[in-house]
Design a protein around this motif. Structure first.
Motif, PDB file in Angstrom:
ATOM      1  N   ILE A 194     -12.072  -6.948 -39.589  1.00  0.00           N
ATOM      2  CA  ILE A 194     -13.424  -6.513 -39.939  1.00  0.00           C
ATOM      3  C   ILE A 194     -14.255  -7.762 -40.199  1.00  0.00           C
ATOM      4  CG2 ILE A 194     -14.858  -5.347 -41.651  1.00  0.00           C
ATOM      5  CD1 ILE A 194     -12.643  -3.356 -42.062  1.00  0.00           C
ATOM      6  N   GLN A 195     -15.424  -7.797 -39.606  1.00  0.00           N
ATOM      7  CA  GLN A 195     -16.297  -8.966 -39.764  1.00  0.00           C
ATOM      8  C   GLN A 195     -17.694  -8.519 -40.194  1.00  0.00           C
ATOM      9  OE1 GLN A 195     -18.412 -12.034 -36.735  1.00  0.00           O
ATOM     10  NE2 GLN A 195     -16.165 -12.168 -36.713  1.00  0.00           N
ATOM     11  N   TYR A 196     -18.253  -9.247 -41.165  1.00  0.00           N
ATOM     12  CA  TYR A 196     -19.643  -9.080 -41.585  1.00  0.00           C
ATOM     13  C   TYR A 196     -20.401 -10.344 -41.193  1.00  0.00           C
ATOM     14  CZ  TYR A 196     -18.385  -4.970 -44.298  1.00  0.00           C
ATOM     15  OH  TYR A 196     -17.945  -3.723 -44.690  1.00  0.00           O
ATOM     16  N   ARG A 197     -21.527 -10.151 -40.533  1.00  0.00           N
ATOM     17  CA  ARG A 197     -22.291 -11.284 -40.017  1.00  0.00           C
ATOM     18  C   ARG A 197     -23.777 -11.088 -40.277  1.00  0.00           C
ATOM     19  NH1 ARG A 197     -24.702 -11.902 -34.884  1.00  0.00           N
ATOM     20  NH2 ARG A 197     -25.156 -14.078 -34.351  1.00  0.00           N
ATOM     21  N   CYS A 198     -24.403 -12.101 -40.849  1.00  0.00           N
ATOM     22  CA  CYS A 198     -25.853 -12.099 -41.058  1.00  0.00           C
ATOM     23  C   CYS A 198     -26.537 -12.750 -39.859  1.00  0.00           C
ATOM     24  CB  CYS A 198     -26.216 -12.862 -42.331  1.00  0.00           C
ATOM     25  SG  CYS A 198     -25.957 -11.926 -43.838  1.00  0.00           S
ATOM     26  N   ASP A 199     -27.354 -11.980 -39.158  1.00  0.00           N
ATOM     27  CA  ASP A 199     -28.147 -12.501 -38.049  1.00  0.00           C
ATOM     28  C   ASP A 199     -29.569 -12.701 -38.565  1.00  0.00           C
ATOM     29  OD1 ASP A 199     -29.458 -13.145 -35.733  1.00  0.00           O
ATOM     30  OD2 ASP A 199     -28.624 -11.503 -34.548  1.00  0.00           O
ATOM     31  N   LEU A 200     -29.880 -13.928 -38.976  1.00  0.00           N
ATOM     32  CA  LEU A 200     -31.184 -14.185 -39.595  1.00  0.00           C
ATOM     33  C   LEU A 200     -32.321 -14.128 -38.583  1.00  0.00           C
ATOM     34  CD1 LEU A 200     -30.244 -17.063 -42.071  1.00  0.00           C
ATOM     35  CD2 LEU A 200     -30.344 -14.598 -42.482  1.00  0.00           C
ATOM     36  N   LYS A 201     -32.022 -14.315 -37.304  1.00  0.00           N
ATOM     37  CA  LYS A 201     -33.077 -14.243 -36.296  1.00  0.00           C
ATOM     38  C   LYS A 201     -33.604 -12.815 -36.170  1.00  0.00           C
ATOM     39  CE  LYS A 201     -31.558 -18.176 -33.493  1.00  0.00           C
ATOM     40  NZ  LYS A 201     -31.125 -18.625 -32.137  1.00  0.00           N
ATOM     41  N   SER A 202     -32.711 -11.859 -36.155  1.00  0.00           N
ATOM     42  CA  SER A 202     -33.124 -10.460 -36.053  1.00  0.00           C
ATOM     43  C   SER A 202     -33.290  -9.809 -37.421  1.00  0.00           C
ATOM     44  CB  SER A 202     -32.110  -9.665 -35.237  1.00  0.00           C
ATOM     45  OG  SER A 202     -30.842  -9.660 -35.868  1.00  0.00           O
ATOM     46  N   GLY A 203     -32.885 -10.516 -38.501  1.00  0.00           N
ATOM     47  CA  GLY A 203     -32.998  -9.974 -39.841  1.00  0.00           C
ATOM     48  C   GLY A 203     -32.051  -8.820 -40.102  1.00  0.00           C
ATOM     49  N   GLN A 204     -30.797  -8.919 -39.593  1.00  0.00           N
ATOM     50  CA  GLN A 204     -29.846  -7.832 -39.724  1.00  0.00           C
ATOM     51  C   GLN A 204     -28.536  -8.305 -40.341  1.00  0.00           C
ATOM     52  OE1 GLN A 204     -29.667  -6.611 -35.539  1.00  0.00           O
ATOM     53  NE2 GLN A 204     -30.718  -4.707 -36.079  1.00  0.00           N
ATOM     54  N   LEU A 205     -27.907  -7.414 -41.114  1.00  0.00           N
ATOM     55  CA  LEU A 205     -26.536  -7.591 -41.565  1.00  0.00           C
ATOM     56  C   LEU A 205     -25.688  -6.638 -40.742  1.00  0.00           C
ATOM     57  CD1 LEU A 205     -24.310  -8.653 -43.440  1.00  0.00           C
ATOM     58  CD2 LEU A 205     -24.950  -6.859 -45.073  1.00  0.00           C
ATOM     59  N   LEU A 206     -24.743  -7.171 -39.970  1.00  0.00           N
ATOM     60  CA  LEU A 206     -23.965  -6.391 -39.014  1.00  0.00           C
ATOM     61  C   LEU A 206     -22.497  -6.338 -39.424  1.00  0.00           C
ATOM     62  CD1 LEU A 206     -25.520  -7.875 -35.752  1.00  0.00           C
ATOM     63  CD2 LEU A 206     -26.080  -5.684 -36.815  1.00  0.00           C
ATOM     64  N   ARG A 207     -21.859  -5.203 -39.155  1.00  0.00           N
ATOM     65  CA  ARG A 207     -20.423  -5.012 -39.412  1.00  0.00           C
ATOM     66  C   ARG A 207     -19.723  -4.771 -38.080  1.00  0.00           C
ATOM     67  NH1 ARG A 207     -16.619  -0.868 -40.183  1.00  0.00           N
ATOM     68  NH2 ARG A 207     -15.086  -1.269 -41.846  1.00  0.00           N
ATOM     69  N   TYR A 208     -18.667  -5.552 -37.816  1.00  0.00           N
ATOM     70  CA  TYR A 208     -17.884  -5.427 -36.596  1.00  0.00           C
ATOM     71  C   TYR A 208     -16.467  -4.977 -36.951  1.00  0.00           C
ATOM     72  CZ  TYR A 208     -21.579  -8.404 -34.608  1.00  0.00           C
ATOM     73  OH  TYR A 208     -22.774  -8.930 -34.213  1.00  0.00           O
ATOM     74  N   SER A 209     -15.872  -4.147 -36.091  1.00  0.00           N
ATOM     75  CA  SER A 209     -14.485  -3.732 -36.272  1.00  0.00           C
ATOM     76  C   SER A 209     -13.937  -3.286 -34.921  1.00  0.00           C
ATOM     77  CB  SER A 209     -14.371  -2.596 -37.291  1.00  0.00           C
ATOM     78  OG  SER A 209     -15.055  -1.433 -36.840  1.00  0.00           O
ATOM     79  N   GLY A 210     -12.613  -3.088 -34.873  1.00  0.00           N
ATOM     80  CA  GLY A 210     -11.989  -2.585 -33.654  1.00  0.00           C
ATOM     81  C   GLY A 210     -11.816  -3.613 -32.558  1.00  0.00           C
ATOM     82  N   TYR A 211     -11.847  -4.895 -32.882  1.00  0.00           N
ATOM     83  CA  TYR A 211     -11.667  -5.940 -31.878  1.00  0.00           C
ATOM     84  C   TYR A 211     -10.327  -6.645 -32.112  1.00  0.00           C
ATOM     85  CZ  TYR A 211     -13.377  -8.854 -35.726  1.00  0.00           C
ATOM     86  OH  TYR A 211     -13.544  -9.462 -36.940  1.00  0.00           O
ATOM     87  N   PRO A 212      -9.817  -7.383 -31.110  1.00  0.00           N
ATOM     88  CA  PRO A 212      -8.503  -8.025 -31.259  1.00  0.00           C
ATOM     89  C   PRO A 212      -8.503  -9.106 -32.338  1.00  0.00           C
ATOM     90  CG  PRO A 212      -9.161  -7.890 -28.945  1.00  0.00           C
ATOM     91  CD  PRO A 212     -10.366  -7.535 -29.752  1.00  0.00           C
ATOM     92  N   ILE A 213      -7.324  -9.353 -32.904  1.00  0.00           N
ATOM     93  CA  ILE A 213      -7.143 -10.415 -33.893  1.00  0.00           C
ATOM     94  C   ILE A 213      -7.135 -11.754 -33.179  1.00  0.00           C
ATOM     95  CG2 ILE A 213      -5.614 -11.350 -35.652  1.00  0.00           C
ATOM     96  CD1 ILE A 213      -4.561  -8.542 -36.110  1.00  0.00           C
ATOM     97  N   ASN A 214      -7.959 -12.698 -33.657  1.00  0.00           N
ATOM     98  CA  ASN A 214      -8.063 -14.020 -33.041  1.00  0.00           C
ATOM     99  C   ASN A 214      -7.601 -15.096 -34.023  1.00  0.00           C
ATOM    100  OD1 ASN A 214      -9.500 -13.263 -30.488  1.00  0.00           O
ATOM    101  ND2 ASN A 214     -11.041 -12.572 -31.947  1.00  0.00           N
ATOM    102  N   ALA A 215      -6.960 -16.123 -33.488  1.00  0.00           N
ATOM    103  CA  ALA A 215      -6.486 -17.213 -34.341  1.00  0.00           C
ATOM    104  C   ALA A 215      -7.645 -17.957 -34.985  1.00  0.00           C
ATOM    105  CB  ALA A 215      -5.625 -18.170 -33.527  1.00  0.00           C
ATOM    106  N   THR A 216      -8.775 -18.044 -34.275  1.00  0.00           N
ATOM    107  CA  THR A 216      -9.963 -18.713 -34.813  1.00  0.00           C
ATOM    108  C   THR A 216     -11.054 -17.688 -35.074  1.00  0.00           C
ATOM    109  OG1 THR A 216     -10.786 -19.154 -32.567  1.00  0.00           O
ATOM    110  CG2 THR A 216      -9.444 -20.862 -33.623  1.00  0.00           C
ATOM    111  N   LEU A 217     -11.959 -18.025 -35.954  1.00  0.00           N
ATOM    112  CA  LEU A 217     -13.060 -17.126 -36.313  1.00  0.00           C
ATOM    113  C   LEU A 217     -14.140 -17.198 -35.236  1.00  0.00           C
ATOM    114  CD1 LEU A 217     -14.584 -15.262 -38.226  1.00  0.00           C
ATOM    115  CD2 LEU A 217     -15.304 -17.265 -39.519  1.00  0.00           C
ATOM    116  N   LEU A 218     -14.373 -16.078 -34.551  1.00  0.00           N
ATOM    117  CA  LEU A 218     -15.411 -15.982 -33.534  1.00  0.00           C
ATOM    118  C   LEU A 218     -16.560 -15.152 -34.093  1.00  0.00           C
ATOM    119  CD1 LEU A 218     -13.234 -15.216 -30.357  1.00  0.00           C
ATOM    120  CD2 LEU A 218     -14.024 -17.442 -31.210  1.00  0.00           C
TER     121      LEU A 218
END
Length: 277
Positions: A194-218
């Motif tokens: 689960i990832q939470y990301r602030c997109d300051l350009k669009s002024g949004q707080l977004l929640r991502y889920s259901g994607y593969p586990i990655n060794a590095t933070l994308l």
């Protein structure tokens, strides 16, 4: 003859001046309370939106796999592995079993989790609440996650895919030699990052889920669309203080919402994280 009645120019101007003063005074009396009410209503709405977003983040953080929280260098992205369920595995043979027989169909003589060689199943020593070993779909088994080295679930050294076991008390998984034992015989079932990301350009707080586990933070994850939790985001900051011998981990969340600086609101929340693996 009767005289014609009327106003002089001076009287007309005087009346107009008085009316103008009254309109200006009454306008301030009415406009300022209305503006104050609208401002308070807007701030209350922004506060509600920020509180809802922070509560959602808090719920996910408290269900995160121990030592799986990681944050981007700019402090705008927070990621974790979501724990679906967990419990304790059998670490010693069941002495009451007939002829030492265990419950694992593939290895009936041993129902413990073997750390000395390749294993693929073990007996669960407690009731599972959310996870059904007989109907799995994309979940992973993790044991003793430390967040680094051999105990890093993101790199996969202590993580393997769960398979359908056919029995409620047995967890079956892809063959693996787990590098580290859990001192308390604990295991965790994770289903998705689960990832939470602030997109300051669009002024949004977004929640991502259901994607593969990655060794590095994308950030953001590839081929994944985020769900909007808040808009009008002016600023946000995530930070994480890892656990030590004297305290648990601490996640700090700061979220600022508002189109204009004079109407913006800022909420800060800190969440204690139990990182016992």
């Amino acid at each position: 003859m009767r005289k014609t009645q009327g106003f002089t120019l001076v009287e007309l101007i005087l009346v107009m001046v008085i009316i103008g003063i009254l309109v200006a005074v009454s306008g301030d009396v009415i406009t300022k309370p209305v503006k104050a009410y609208l401002t308070m209503e807007n701030r209350a709405s922004l506060t509600d939106n920020a509180e809802l977003a922070l509560r959602r983040m808090q719920r996910d953080i408290r269900r995160a796999l121990p030592n799986s929280i990681r944050i981007s260098n700019d402090g705008l992205t927070l990621e974790m592995l979501h724990t679906l369920d967990g419990g304790r595995y059998r670490d010693r043979p069941d002495i009451s079993a007939t002829s030492g027989a265990g419950l694992c169909a593939e290895n009936p003589a041993d129902d413990v989790l073997d750390f000395t060689g390749v294993d693929d199943c073990f007996e669960v020593m407690n009731e599972l609440n959310q996870f059904n070993p007989q109907a799995t779909s994309g979940q992973s088994l993790v044991i003793y996650n430390l967040g680094y080295g051999e105990g890093d679930a993101y790199t996969g050294s202590n993580r393997t895919t769960v398979q359908n076991s056919g029995k409620s008390g047995i967890i079956k998984f892809d063959l693996l030699i787990f590098p580290l034992r859990s001192p308390q015989q604990r295991f965790f079932i994770v289903d998705t990052p689960i990832q939470y990301r602030c997109d300051l350009k669009s002024g949004q707080l977004l929640r991502y889920s259901g994607y593969p586990i990655n060794a590095t933070l994308l950030s953001p994850p590839k081929k994944t669309t985020g769900n909007q939790l808040s808009n009008q985001v002016r600023h946000c900051r995530f930070s994480y203080a890892e656990a030590s011998a004297t305290r648990s981990g601490l996640v700090s969340l700061s979220l600022t919402l508002g189109k204009h600086s004079d109407e913006a609101i800022q909420l800060v929340q800190q969440i204690h994280v139990d990182n016992v693996p």
